[in-house]
Design an enzyme around this catalytic site. Structure first.
Site, PDB file in Angstrom:
ATOM      1  N   GLU A 136      -2.993  -8.852   2.111  1.00  0.00           N
ATOM      2  CA  GLU A 136      -3.539  -9.564   3.276  1.00  0.00           C
ATOM      3  C   GLU A 136      -5.055  -9.467   3.355  1.00  0.00           C
ATOM      4  O   GLU A 136      -5.681 -10.190   4.132  1.00  0.00           O
ATOM      5  CB  GLU A 136      -2.893  -9.032   4.563  1.00  0.00           C
TER       6      GLU A 136
ATOM      7  N   HIS B 235      -3.853  -4.186  -0.735  1.00  0.00           N
ATOM      8  CA  HIS B 235      -3.539  -4.920   0.499  1.00  0.00           C
ATOM      9  C   HIS B 235      -3.619  -6.412   0.214  1.00  0.00           C
ATOM     10  O   HIS B 235      -4.718  -6.971   0.186  1.00  0.00           O
ATOM     11  CB  HIS B 235      -4.526  -4.549   1.612  1.00  0.00           C
TER      12      HIS B 235
ATOM     13  N   CYS C 244       0.843  -1.190   0.000  1.00  0.00           N
ATOM     14  CA  CYS C 244       0.000   0.000   0.000  1.00  0.00           C
ATOM     15  C   CYS C 244       0.887   1.252   0.000  1.00  0.00           C
ATOM     16  O   CYS C 244       1.630   1.487  -0.941  1.00  0.00           O
ATOM     17  CB  CYS C 244      -0.988  -0.036   1.166  1.00  0.00           C
TER      18      CYS C 244
END
Length: 200
Positions: free
Chosen positions: A182, A180, A78
């Site tokens: 994750e 992102h 990010c």
């Protein structure tokens, strides 16, 4: 088992990245120590918020030289991707890490698309790379950002937000994900797994 250090410098969403990596079987170390960074097998530079604040934290912790000198796989996530570039037009102009040429600019979206770019967008691959192995062209990833990296030779994949948004970049052993991973379901998990399997 892969080992990875995550920079914990007060400007990143560290916990969710840590948990995602541990689910993949990685041994994770959170650190803000330059010596530990230098010795790390792999390094992740997370980031949320403002570039100027992130860079000030890295300066205060005396980590900038350690990051610039790191020669094994490094992944910016990010804001962490944006920090890899030369500078940002955020504020009065912010000097960044200078690991990838170019200037980060304010995101100019297409008509009817708000800033920040927040939500799921499809990835369109520009060229193959080990980080993208097994990630389908058109896979969705989750974005939250109001600034955008320059679209140039480092771009591996883009998202469309009324214009190309460099979503994955690489220069040498430095990679970046504007989204992102994750929080990006199967595609994000596969990219993190690929990162853990890169030769250190």
């Amino acid at each position: 088992m892969s080992e990875v250090a995550i920079l914990a410098y007060g400007a990143g969403n560290v916990a969710s990245v840590q948990f995602a990596l541990e689910r993949l079987g990685a041994t994770v170390r959170l650190t803000s120590d330059a010596t530990e960074i230098a010795e790390a097998e792999r390094l992740i530079l997370p980031g949320v918020g403002a570039a100027a604040y992130a860079m000030s934290r890295l300066r205060d912790l005396k980590l900038i030289d350690a990051i610039r000198a790191f020669e094994r796989p490094l992944l910016g996530v990010c804001l962490g991707q944006q920090l890899l570039f030369d500078s940002s037009e955020e504020g009065d102009s912010t000097e960044l890490l200078g690991l990838i040429p170019g200037r980060v600019s304010v995101l100019t979206p297409g008509p009817g698309r708000p800033v920040p770019h927040m939500g799921w967008s499809r990835l369109s691959r520009r060229r193959d790379d080990p980080l993208l192995e097994g990630v389908e062209d058109g896979a969705y990833a989750y974005f939250v950002h109001g600034f955008v990296c320059p679209d140039g030779p480092a771009t591996l994949a883009v998202a469309d937000y009324g214009g190309p948004v460099p979503a994955v970049v690489r220069a040498g052993n430095r990679w970046g994900c504007q989204f992102h991973p994750e929080r990006s379901a199967a595609a994000g998990a596969r990219m993190l797994k690929n990162f853990l399997e890169l030769p250190a």
